[in-house]
Design a protein around this motif. Structure first.
Motif, PDB file in Angstrom:
ATOM      1  N   PHE A   1      -1.531 -15.010 -24.607  1.00 48.18           N
ATOM      2  CA  PHE A   1      -1.780 -13.613 -24.239  1.00 48.18           C
ATOM      3  C   PHE A   1      -2.442 -12.910 -25.412  1.00 48.18           C
ATOM      4  N   GLU A   2      -3.328 -11.977 -25.049  1.00 49.38           N
ATOM      5  CA  GLU A   2      -4.120 -11.309 -26.076  1.00 49.38           C
ATOM      6  C   GLU A   2      -4.492  -9.923 -25.585  1.00 49.38           C
ATOM      7  N   PRO A   3      -4.647  -8.934 -26.465  1.00 49.90           N
ATOM      8  CA  PRO A   3      -5.146  -7.632 -26.004  1.00 49.90           C
ATOM      9  C   PRO A   3      -6.610  -7.759 -25.587  1.00 49.90           C
ATOM     10  N   GLN A   4      -6.892  -7.308 -24.351  1.00 47.19           N
ATOM     11  CA  GLN A   4      -8.257  -7.424 -23.836  1.00 47.19           C
ATOM     12  C   GLN A   4      -8.612  -6.190 -23.039  1.00 47.19           C
ATOM     13  N   SER A   5      -9.897  -5.945 -22.899  1.00 46.18           N
ATOM     14  CA  SER A   5     -10.324  -4.833 -22.045  1.00 46.18           C
ATOM     15  C   SER A   5     -10.651  -5.384 -20.661  1.00 46.18           C
ATOM     16  N   ILE A   6     -10.643  -4.485 -19.686  1.00 50.76           N
ATOM     17  CA  ILE A   6     -11.037  -4.888 -18.339  1.00 50.76           C
ATOM     18  C   ILE A   6     -12.347  -4.191 -18.013  1.00 50.76           C
ATOM     19  N   PRO A   7     -13.120  -4.717 -17.051  1.00 46.75           N
ATOM     20  CA  PRO A   7     -14.439  -4.123 -16.781  1.00 46.75           C
ATOM     21  C   PRO A   7     -14.332  -2.618 -16.512  1.00 46.75           C
ATOM     22  N   GLY A   8     -15.254  -1.873 -17.056  1.00 50.97           N
ATOM     23  CA  GLY A   8     -15.306  -0.440 -16.800  1.00 50.97           C
ATOM     24  C   GLY A   8     -14.432   0.387 -17.719  1.00 50.97           C
ATOM     25  N   SER A   9     -13.829  -0.234 -18.721  1.00 47.89           N
ATOM     26  CA  SER A   9     -12.934   0.530 -19.594  1.00 47.89           C
ATOM     27  C   SER A   9     -12.859  -0.131 -20.956  1.00 47.89           C
ATOM     28  N   GLU A  10     -12.632   0.686 -21.984  1.00 53.21           N
ATOM     29  CA  GLU A  10     -12.524   0.123 -23.333  1.00 53.21           C
ATOM     30  C   GLU A  10     -11.080  -0.108 -23.752  1.00 53.21           C
ATOM     31  N   ASP A  11     -10.123   0.379 -22.946  1.00 53.71           N
ATOM     32  CA  ASP A  11      -8.724   0.251 -23.326  1.00 53.71           C
ATOM     33  C   ASP A  11      -8.309  -1.211 -23.384  1.00 53.71           C
ATOM     34  N   LEU A  12      -7.378  -1.487 -24.291  1.00 52.59           N
ATOM     35  CA  LEU A  12      -6.897  -2.862 -24.420  1.00 52.59           C
ATOM     36  C   LEU A  12      -5.552  -3.024 -23.715  1.00 52.59           C
ATOM     37  N   HIS A  13      -5.428  -4.146 -23.025  1.00 53.04           N
ATOM     38  CA  HIS A  13      -4.193  -4.472 -22.320  1.00 53.04           C
ATOM     39  C   HIS A  13      -3.780  -5.884 -22.711  1.00 53.04           C
ATOM     40  N   TRP A  14      -2.473  -6.121 -22.749  1.00 50.55           N
ATOM     41  CA  TRP A  14      -1.971  -7.480 -23.006  1.00 50.55           C
ATOM     42  C   TRP A  14      -2.135  -8.307 -21.741  1.00 50.55           C
ATOM     43  N   LEU A  15      -3.075  -9.228 -21.759  1.00 49.75           N
ATOM     44  CA  LEU A  15      -3.371 -10.024 -20.564  1.00 49.75           C
ATOM     45  C   LEU A  15      -3.474 -11.494 -20.931  1.00 49.75           C
ATOM     46  N   PRO A  16      -3.325 -12.378 -19.932  1.00 52.65           N
ATOM     47  CA  PRO A  16      -3.521 -13.801 -20.197  1.00 52.65           C
ATOM     48  C   PRO A  16      -4.924 -14.025 -20.739  1.00 52.65           C
ATOM     49  N   SER A  17      -5.046 -14.932 -21.689  1.00 53.46           N
ATOM     50  CA  SER A  17      -6.341 -15.168 -22.308  1.00 53.46           C
ATOM     51  C   SER A  17      -6.719 -16.631 -22.142  1.00 53.46           C
ATOM     52  N   PRO A  18      -7.372 -16.941 -21.021  1.00 55.34           N
ATOM     53  CA  PRO A  18      -7.664 -18.351 -20.769  1.00 55.34           C
ATOM     54  C   PRO A  18      -8.765 -18.906 -21.669  1.00 55.34           C
ATOM     55  N   LYS A  19      -9.645 -18.036 -22.187  1.00 58.20           N
ATOM     56  CA  LYS A  19     -10.861 -18.542 -22.834  1.00 58.20           C
ATOM     57  C   LYS A  19     -10.811 -18.626 -24.351  1.00 58.20           C
ATOM     58  N   GLY A  20      -9.816 -18.008 -24.960  1.00 60.49           N
ATOM     59  CA  GLY A  20      -9.832 -18.094 -26.417  1.00 60.49           C
ATOM     60  C   GLY A  20      -9.992 -16.733 -27.038  1.00 60.49           C
ATOM     61  N   PRO A  21      -9.949 -16.692 -28.373  1.00 62.36           N
ATOM     62  CA  PRO A  21      -9.820 -15.392 -29.038  1.00 62.36           C
ATOM     63  C   PRO A  21     -11.040 -14.497 -28.807  1.00 62.36           C
ATOM     64  N   THR A  22     -10.785 -13.218 -28.602  1.00 57.69           N
ATOM     65  CA  THR A  22     -11.875 -12.252 -28.503  1.00 57.69           C
ATOM     66  C   THR A  22     -12.445 -12.056 -29.903  1.00 57.69           C
ATOM     67  N   SER A  23     -13.536 -11.339 -29.966  1.00 55.09           N
ATOM     68  CA  SER A  23     -14.223 -11.211 -31.257  1.00 55.09           C
ATOM     69  C   SER A  23     -13.776  -9.974 -32.026  1.00 55.09           C
ATOM     70  N   ARG A  24     -12.628  -9.366 -31.595  1.00 58.18           N
ATOM     71  CA  ARG A  24     -12.276  -8.078 -32.195  1.00 58.18           C
ATOM     72  C   ARG A  24     -11.665  -8.208 -33.584  1.00 58.18           C
ATOM     73  N   TYR A  25     -11.214  -9.416 -33.919  1.00 60.22           N
ATOM     74  CA  TYR A  25     -10.425  -9.541 -35.149  1.00 60.22           C
ATOM     75  C   TYR A  25     -11.295  -9.455 -36.384  1.00 60.22           C
ATOM     76  N   GLY A  26     -10.635  -9.144 -37.495  1.00 63.00           N
ATOM     77  CA  GLY A  26     -11.362  -9.111 -38.751  1.00 63.00           C
ATOM     78  C   GLY A  26     -11.497  -7.686 -39.236  1.00 63.00           C
ATOM     79  N   THR A  27     -12.706  -7.329 -39.540  1.00 65.61           N
ATOM     80  CA  THR A  27     -12.895  -6.057 -40.228  1.00 65.61           C
ATOM     81  C   THR A  27     -13.250  -4.907 -39.297  1.00 65.61           C
TER      82      THR A  27
END
Lengths: 268, 341, 685
Positions: free
Chosen positions: B23-49
């Motif tokens: 599970f990872e914080p992700q946005s859903i289409p049409g919104s920038e908010d992050l939600h804790w959702l299943p993450s089948p594909k791997g880490p999003t690119s948000r991490y780091g700086t």
């Protein structure tokens, strides 16, 4: 303390009317436990589909797991309980509470118990323990009216064993009237000296009046205890409902020393 | 514990995904908010700086769900229904939310439902290199870098690489077979230094400090609480989004079929509700909105709880400020307490 | 490892006309919780207590999952085809014997625009009657009627965003913090930021307690108060002379009328002291921008339409309308009551307020729908129940409303529904109205269907299916489409909600420029949205009023139809509670909301309580000339002495056993806000 949120089966084995909207119940645990119940502790009853509520033990469970409770009809659950037939299977959790009637601490003292209305049953285990110890003990019991009194059989027995004054908000005939505090001199006289410790249970306004009165009398908050009622949904300090300051009545109470009660009231 | 050099988050993620639900914080289409959702594909690119954004809701529901079955009654027996939770990883937790989980670990340490979920869960935390909007974790000792003992694995960005700190036995076991090289020795010290730098980037927190002081010195009158309480619309938004709030109620639902079979559930409750403490008799120890508001903030900021939990009940995420319709979320109320002292 | 099903679907909250954005957390096919939407233009990351609890409303527990047919007084499950056939046979027989006007339909202000459009189309094409109505009758029909006469359009003139742009907020006869909480919250926050707040209400509402000025007027004296304020404004020259000159008509008649309302007389009628009247008149007229909002405390009177007209007069003479931050804003009650009105779920208008009996409109819709448009005037909901009792109305479909609980004079409603040959109720759960139905059809709830809701600021927003409906349940438009086909009409066979929307947009000029794609872009569009205003309209009446000039219409104070007397010495007013919505069929499924208020209460002032020896919790019998209920007392000085109040949500203590069916002559709005009652203490055994 049993930490499970799942009740144990228990049977309603006897019931009789005992005061206005009040009934004297006997329950029997399906599997008696060896756990000792301390004066002041409480349990919860579950009625299938009607929820769960907390009540105090009138007597501790015996070897067969039988114990008694005095319950007044007040809400949805108790209304359903009053319709429940003897023999019915109910749910039980307990015992709960670590704030207890301080029997060891006060048994050598002259002890006064002050009860208001339905606040008498929670004092019953303390009365029995003190009487069993041969302590010097007296009771003032205040009620709205005669019909509002509970524990008729127990009071008849206690009457033989200790000084007891019954007073009424709406007195008729030669009944005593006024609040329990109006009869302190009388009970002191019957006890043969000034009381040295007070245990009280009843409406919170009454208990606070008792606390203030004895604090003034003794210039000390030490030897006064009260038992609190609070809404509870777990009995094990998790649901959050029964907070009193930084404490939880279910685990830190239900009995508080008056000094601690005042402190908790003030912490916020 | 030793720390390691990780050259790709992807590797770690896929490694964990072999035996865990991710599970990872992700946005859903049409919104920038992050939600804790299943993450089948791997880490999003948000991490780091990149600029820190907190998920809308904390991860609280994974361990203490909004509604949870406690037991069922089949007419004869009460059957405890502990949750069966497959091994899961919460990937991408910020320090504040991790502190909240640590707080709830303490609180629910004897709750078998919580423990069943918690034991199946690995927490992967990331250090925040920038403040998030409205966050004040550094004021309440909850960030911006992940606190020891609050995560199983801690990740700290180092250019294109990562400092990976296993922070628990479970965390260490989880990465054992990755055979990572050790991290350069100086990275740990550099991390300490950098934390102090990031803490300086937070906006002024004088109102929070003053508010905490006033709450603990009990210099706020009942009238002042009552005035503020008028602004509480009892929506329960603050308690729902607060990552440390844990109050619940229980309720029964009759089940179809046999007449007296039923289930008991618990669900999140809120101490701001008028009837939270109301007893059947009608007696209500916290009848006034002001008293209930005072209770909420007392529970978040009182020194009385520090002994038990080692920290305040507030972890500085600022979610209550965002969701409060009455304008009495943490920043607003603390500013009022500062102004009206 | 395989990943679990867990998602968030953004949609619109199903409670109230504010139209907050809400994210539904879905886990394995159930809604387990909700999230607020920070980027939503109305709710901005906030929700009220009902919104936060909405997962409970979707609990499959106690939902109706199959069609039910009543036999010998009991419901039994049935197939769709069996249920449909029963309805078809009955409706055809009624139509043959009594004509189409013996049939009718009550649409639902909680359903989508697509559902409401289908409902009125079904009535007008399949049944062949304008007997179509919905609960706007008992909330804002006077707003629609009143503002159409004075301005030309019956909706909020401003956007919710204008709350923050105003210098003064005037709240008339409602408590937005209770019933439109997020909007009420924005008002509180605006006041914190420096905006002034003026509240006019017989009750000490939360906003009244926070207000800079609270006019606590006597029940039912709105017109006297407003005429008095206009009188003071004229006497001091505080009116906006240029605005009146350029944009209003009929000023002389108004001047003449309000001359009869000098402050002293108004103070006597309303109970508001002269100095407060003066202060309020000055605040209102001299503010740069005044955002006026009003609610049921204006409309639910026999004088409802005139109350609305009076408010309109006040805004017009002071020029407090037609600019950002200033205007007249009826707070619509239900989530889609604006849409249900827009869709023409009313007897007198087609979609987009096009007159039902107007020849051009009739031709337009007759052609589009390929049918004969009925010529006879349609009945309102109360008209239908009255005709049912007169034996002239036999068959009815009620879509998701619960008139037995929510409409005035429950005994009258029950008798009328029982008198029908065929009552079909389309519902989620077994409501009091559903219990008297002959056939119940299971409906899909808001989270189970696609569609649109229109909020009180005219914003049309997308509602999205998050989970499948339980059991056999279907959306209203699907059910009506299938029934239409069986009744011989092919024009309602839509493949999906979007197709319904495209059809309605084409026929509704206010919605003409909208499509699902365009609605996706920026959290919906505000009507009118057409070729002239492709991005929608934030502000109505900016250059000129919809009807041209704003019309000033003199109106007089009239007493409520029933006043306290020696037999029934107290005024009863009905209210809503923060925790509940309508008949409670959704909110009462939440254990938290259900705990908050006991099932039924009566609010009474301490003075009245003392006189009758009533304490908090005392069991009371409240009776009016129409019926009696028992409920418990809550003693509060939030009400003025002489007035008691009851919420209407609870079937256990239905305030509508007591209320008066006396109606506003224009809109047939019943007088729910005032009737006379007496109170006795019940001795408990």
């Amino acid at each position: 303390m049993n930490l499970s949120m799942t009740p144990q089966p228990i049977h309603l084995v006897d019931q009789y009317d005992d005061g206005d909207h009040s009934r004297h119940y006997t329950f029997q645990l399906a599997q008696p436990t060896s756990e000792q119940i301390q004066p002041g502790q409480f349990f919860t009853l579950t009625l299938a589909g009607f929820g769960e509520a907390a009540f105090t033990y009138l007597t501790a469970p015996d070897e067969q797991g039988r114990f008694q409770a005095l319950i007044r009809r007040a809400g949805v659950l108790t209304s359903q309980l009053f319709k429940t037939e003897t023999g019915t299977l109910l749910g039980y959790r307990g015992p709960f509470g670590s704030g207890l009637w301080p029997i060891e601490e006060i048994k050598e003292k002259r002890v006064l118990l002050i009860a208001g209305g339905i606040g008498l049953p929670p004092l019953a285990t303390a009365i029995e323990a003190l009487l069993a110890n041969g302590s010097d003990v007296g009771l003032i019991y205040g009620s709205r009216d005669y019909a509002g009194q509970v524990l008729k059989q127990e009071r008849e027995r206690w009457q033989q064993q200790m000084p007891m004054i019954e007073t009424f908000d709406q007195a008729v005939g030669d009944q005593l009237s006024g609040t329990p505090l109006d009869h302190l001199d009388a009970i002191n006289q019957q006890l043969g000296g000034e009381v040295e410790a007070v245990l009280t249970c009843g409406p919170e306004v009454m208990m606070q009046a008792v606390g203030r009165s004895f604090t003034d009398r003794w210039q000390s908050t030490d030897n006064i205890w009260l038992a609190l009622e609070r809404r509870m949904h777990c009995g094990i300090g998790l649901c959050g409902h029964c907070y009193l300051g930084s404490s939880y009545v279910c685990t830190d109470g239900p009995v508080y020393r008056w000094r601690e009660f005042l402190k908790q009231q003030k912490v916020m | 514990m030793k720390s390691y050099l990780l050259d790709s988050l992807e590797n770690l993620f896929q490694h964990l995904a072999v035996s865990h639900k991710m599970f990872e914080p992700q946005s859903i289409p049409g919104s920038e908010d992050l939600h804790w959702l299943p993450s089948p594909k791997g880490p999003t690119s948000r991490y780091g700086t990149s600029k820190q954004v907190l998920p809308l809701a904390p991860a609280k529901g994974f361990l203490f769900p909004e509604r949870e079955l406690l037991f069922r009654f089949d007419g004869q027996t009460f059957i405890e229904t502990l949750p069966e939770v497959a091994p899961q990883v919460l990937f991408g937790l910020q320090s504040c939310d991790l502190c909240a989980i640590a707080y709830q670990d303490q609180f629910f340490r004897q709750d078998s439902y919580y423990l069943a979920r918690r034991k199946a869960t690995i927490l992967v935390g990331f250090d925040c290199l920038t403040p998030c909007d409205g966050g004040f974790c550094s004021t309440v000792d909850a960030g911006p870098f992940v606190r020891d003992g609050s995560a199983d694995l801690i990740l700290h960005p180092k250019g294109n690489e990562w400092l990976l700190i296993p922070a628990s036995e479970q965390g260490l076991n989880a990465i054992q077979t990755l055979n990572l090289p050790p991290a350069p020795a100086e990275w740990r010290a550099e991390r300490e230094q950098q934390q102090a730098e990031v803490a300086k980037m937070f906006p002024t927190d004088s109102h929070i400090r003053t508010g905490i002081e006033r709450i603990n010195q009990a210099t706020i009158s009942a009238e002042q609480w009552q005035r503020l309480g008028l602004q509480c619309l009892t929506c329960s938004g603050c308690t729902s989004l607060c990552p440390t709030c844990s109050c619940f109620t229980t309720f029964d639902t009759k089940t179809e079929g046999e007449s007296n079979t039923f289930v008991r559930e618990r669900c999140w409750d809120s101490c701001l509700y008028e009837a939270f403490q109301r007893e059947t008799s009608g007696h209500n120890p916290s009848k006034e909105a002001g008293e209930r508001l005072q209770r909420y903030w007392f529970h978040k900021f009182s020194d009385h709880y520090v002994d038990e939990f080692g920290r305040y009940g507030c972890i500085g995420c600022g979610r209550c400020e965002e969701t409060c319709p009455g304008g009495i979320g943490v920043h607003s109320i603390m500013r009022r307490l500062e102004k009206e002292s | 490892m395989s990943n679990p099903s867990k998602k968030v679907i953004n949609t619109i909250c199903p409670y109230c006309g504010v139209g907050c954005g809400i994210g539904l957390q879905v886990s394995d096919g159930t809604v387990t919780g909700v999230e607020p939407l920070p980027q939503h233009p109305v709710s901005q990351g906030m929700l009220c207590v009902k919104g936060w609890s909405s997962a409970f409303a979707l609990d499959p527990y106690d939902r109706i999952k199959t069609p039910l047919i009543k036999e010998n007084g009991h419901f039994r499950p049935a197939s769709w085809s069996e249920a449909y056939q029963l309805i078809v046979d009955s409706f055809q027989a009624i139509k043959q014997e009594h004509g189409p006007n013996a049939l009718g339909l009550i649409a639902c202000a909680r359903a989508t625009n697509e559902d409401c459009y289908a409902a009125q189309k079904f009535a007008r094409t399949v049944l062949g009657t304008h007997n179509i109505d919905h609960c706007a009758r008992i909330c804002h029909s006077p707003s629609v009627a009143g503002l159409r006469q004075t301005l030309g359009s019956g909706a909020m003139t401003n956007s919710i965003d204008d709350i923050e742009k105003a210098d003064l907020l005037v709240i008339f006869g409602c408590d937005p913090t209770e019933n439109h909480s997020v909007l009420g919250g924005r008002m509180i926050q605006a006041q914190q930021a420096g905006t002034k707040l003026l509240v006019v209400d017989p009750r000490k509402t939360r906003l009244a307690k926070l207000a800079d000025l609270h006019l606590q007027l006597n029940l039912g004296t709105n017109i006297a108060l407003i005429n008095g304020l206009i009188n003071i404004i004229f006497s001091n020259g505080w009116e906006d002379k240029t605005f009146i000159e350029e944009r209003c008509e009929n000023i002389d008649a108004l001047r003449k009328k309000v001359a009869g309302y000098p402050p002293k007389r108004v103070a006597e009628i309303t109970g508001v002291p002269v100095d407060q009247l003066h202060a309020a008149a000055k605040m209102y007229s001299q503010s740069e921008r005044t955002f006026l909002a009003y609610g049921m405390g204006i409309t639910q009177y026999t004088s409802g339409t005139n109350n609305v007209i009076a408010i309109s007069n006040l805004t017009l003479v002071t020029g407090q309308i037609g600019r950002e931050g200033t205007g007249i804003n009826p707070l619509r009650g239900q989530n889609n009551v604006q849409g249900a009105c827009d869709m023409g779920a009313l007897p007198n208008v087609f979609p987009g307020y096009q007159e039902a009996l107007d020849a051009t409109s009739q031709e337009k819709f007759g052609t589009a729908w390929k049918c004969e448009i009925p010529q006879q005037k349609g009945l309102t909901s109360l008209g239908m129940t009255s005709e049912a009792l007169n034996g002239r109305f036999q068959g009815m479909i009620i879509m998701g409303e619960d008139p037995v609980v929510t409409d005035p004079d429950q005994n009258h409603v029950l008798r009328a529904l029982e008198a029908l040959d065929m009552l079909v109720v389309v519902e989620l759960v077994m409501t009091e109205t559903a219990k008297v139905a002959d056939v119940i059809l299971p409906a899909a709830a808001f989270a189970e269907k696609d569609g649109t809701f229109t909020n009180c600021e005219r914003r049309v927003q997308r509602v999205r299916a998050a989970i499948p409906p339980p059991g056999d349940a279907k959306t209203d438009w699907q059910i009506l489409g299938e029934l239409a086909k069986l009744l011989g009409y092919d024009g309602m066979q839509w493949p999906n909600a979007e197709a319904v929307f495209d059809e309605l947009a084409q026929l509704t000029p206010l919605y003409q420029g909208m499509s699902y794609d365009k609605l996706e872009l920026d959290n919906g569009l505000q009507w009118p949205c057409n070729d002239a205003t492709p991005d929608g309209t934030k502000l109505l009446h900016s250059g000129q009023f919809s009807r041209g000039k704003g019309r000033l219409i003199p109106v007089d104070h009239t007493d409520p139809a029933e006043m306290p007397d020696s037999d029934y010495p107290l005024y009863l007013t009905t209210t809503r509670l923060h925790y509940h919505y309508g008949c409670g069929s959704m909110t009462r499924k939440s254990p938290l909301l259900e705990r908050e208020t006991p099932s039924g209460v009566l609010f009474i002032h301490p003075d009245d309580a003392r006189k009758l020896s009533i304490q908090a919790g005392t069991l009371l019998r409240i009776s009016s000339r129409r019926g009696e209920v028992e409920t418990r007392a809550v003693v509060t000085d939030d009400l003025p002495p002489g007035t008691v109040a009851m919420p209407y949500h609870f079937k256990e203590a239905p305030s509508n056993l007591l209320t008066n069916t006396a109606q506003d002559p224009v809109t047939k709005m019943p007088e729910l806000k005032a009737c006379a009652v007496k109170i006795e203490v019940v001795t408990e055994q």
